[in-house]
Design a protein around this motif. Structure first.
Motif, PDB file in Angstrom:
ATOM      1  N   ARG A 160       0.839  -1.205   0.000  1.00  0.00           N
ATOM      2  CA  ARG A 160       0.000   0.000   0.000  1.00  0.00           C
ATOM      3  C   ARG A 160       0.876   1.259   0.000  1.00  0.00           C
ATOM      4  N   THR A 185       1.035   4.033  -2.958  1.00  0.00           N
ATOM      5  CA  THR A 185       0.744   5.434  -2.637  1.00  0.00           C
ATOM      6  C   THR A 185       1.872   6.341  -3.103  1.00  0.00           C
ATOM      7  N   GLY A 213      -7.548   5.642  -3.593  1.00  0.00           N
ATOM      8  CA  GLY A 213      -7.554   4.815  -2.385  1.00  0.00           C
ATOM      9  C   GLY A 213      -8.243   3.474  -2.577  1.00  0.00           C
ATOM     10  N   ARG A 228      -6.042   1.097  -4.749  1.00  0.00           N
ATOM     11  CA  ARG A 228      -4.901   0.558  -4.001  1.00  0.00           C
ATOM     12  C   ARG A 228      -5.355  -0.508  -3.005  1.00  0.00           C
TER      13      ARG A 228
END
Length: 406
Positions: free
Chosen positions: A113, A117, A124, A127
């Motif tokens: 994650r 990012t 969001g 992911r």
């Protein structure tokens, strides 16, 4: 009268509070651990921003809740007083599966994650869903691989071990080590036959089993252990108890191994002689034997070596590697042992600290004692071996006095 109510050191209360909190936490650990094992992957896979359709979220959450409730119940029925094999299989398999999910939910839930990012991949929700599929895919691959590893016949690990005190007549002595077969709820009678067939291809002079034969009594696991009677050795087949024998009528296992033609070395030794030279082959009960309450069961190295010529090299069978401190103090040349508890617990992704015979950079124990710790031949608990391959070990003993090759 002297008032003793204030005689405690002023700092004792401060020290006692954290200690008592730790003790309370440890008492509740059996309840906390399963909740963490199931809730963490449930959160990472379903509730960490994925926004799955409601039926998917509800169904997935229900499955995790069912696992949280069902695993402890199955473990109790399988490993408690009822000893129901089907329940043990369910509980052990669930434990293995959820541990893999937990581990990789933590690892990928953070690292992947964070990587996504930083690199700006998707939003969001994207992911979160990538992490979910990555965890599920990784877990599926590792569990399939781990199950295949656990069920296959172990590969043979071959190595030469030079013992400085070994006479030239014993050079080339072939010692085969099997250990921690852990016959149990999953019927592995056919696997046992194939393991014994593999051992017989190695033309051993001495075959050793360093304990943890099974989980269950000898009467209950006899069919799985019976193929051990077919193992061949030119000199001897020897056995010592492991800690798991003491969970299930250890004397019954000693008697069965004797019946199958193996010589239980319960704090005693035999002599292996060849070419005018002698090797002392000794064995001790497991270090947990004394606490079992069985009369005469204890780890007693002095008794195992009583009457042996101190000038002869000693090969010692001791189930637990930690016995090596006593072995070194007793002048043992080579100790053979099974794995420490975490050494077989697939699917735990770890690097097993195996203490093999020394090579440059690896010291001896004491002045001359070498330790070989097997990774184990079978598996205990969850039927998975991930990053912990099983083995059958062939150790060829070498004398420094052997003639050099032309």
């Amino acid at each position: 009268m002297t008032d003793t109510s204030e005689t405690r050191p002023a700092g004792s209360a401060a020290h006692g509070t954290p200690r008592s909190r730790l003790h309370r936490l440890m008492r509740h650990l059996p309840l906390i651990a399963p909740v963490l094992l199931w809730s963490v992957p449930c959160w990472v896979l379903l509730h960490a921003g994925q926004h799955w359709p409601l039926p998917v979220t509800l169904t997935g959450t229900a499955l995790f809740a069912l696992g949280l409730a069902g695993m402890p119940l199955a473990m109790v029925r399988g490993h408690g007083r009822r000893q129901q094999d089907w329940a043990a299989i369910v509980g052990d398999t669930l434990l293995g599966a959820v541990w893999v999910l937990f581990t990789w939910s933590v690892v990928l839930g953070v690292l992947l994650r964070l990587t996504l990012t930083v690199t700006g991949v998707g939003d969001g929700q994207d992911r979160a869903r990538i992490v979910t599929w990555a965890v599920l895919g990784t877990a599926a691959v590792l569990l399939a691989w781990g199950y295949a590893e656990a069920r296959r016949v172990p590969r043979v690990r071959r190595l030469d071990v030079e013992l400085p005190r070994l006479g030239a007549g014993l050079d080339g002595t072939r010692v085969v080590l099997i250990t921690d077969t852990h016959y149990g709820p999953l019927d592995r009678a056919r696997w046992s036959v194939r393991v014994c067939e593999t051992v017989n291809t190695l033309q051993a002079d001495l075959v050793c089993h360093t304990g943890d034969i099974a989980d269950g009594t000898a009467a209950r696991r006899r069919a799985q252990a019976s193929p051990l009677a077919t193992v061949q050795a030119t000199r001897a087949r020897v056995y010592v108890t492991g800690n798991h024998e003491y969970y299930s009528e250890a004397q019954g296992w000693v008697d069965l191994m004797d019946e199958l033609g193996w010589e239980p070395l319960r704090n005693r030794h035999l002599l292996l002689e060849r070419g005018g030279d002698t090797l002392v082959v000794a064995g001790v009960d497991d270090v947990t034997a004394e606490s079992s309450g069985l009369t005469g069961h204890r780890a007693h190295l002095a008794g195992a070596l009583h009457g042996a010529d101190p000038d002869h090299p000693v090969l010692l069978l001791a189930h637990q590697p930690k016995f090596v401190d006593r072995a070194a103090a007793g002048g043992v040349d080579l100790q053979l042992s099974g794995p420490p508890p975490r050494g077989q617990r697939g699917p735990f992704p770890h690097q097993l600290p195996v203490d093999h015979p020394p090579h440059p950079g690896r010291p001896r124990h004491g002045t001359r004692t070498l330790l070989y710790t097997s990774r184990g031949t079978g598996f205990w608990g969850p039927p998975f071996r991930v990053f912990a391959p099983s083995e059958i070990t062939l150790l060829v003993l070498r004398s420094p006095q052997r003639p050099s090759s032309p």
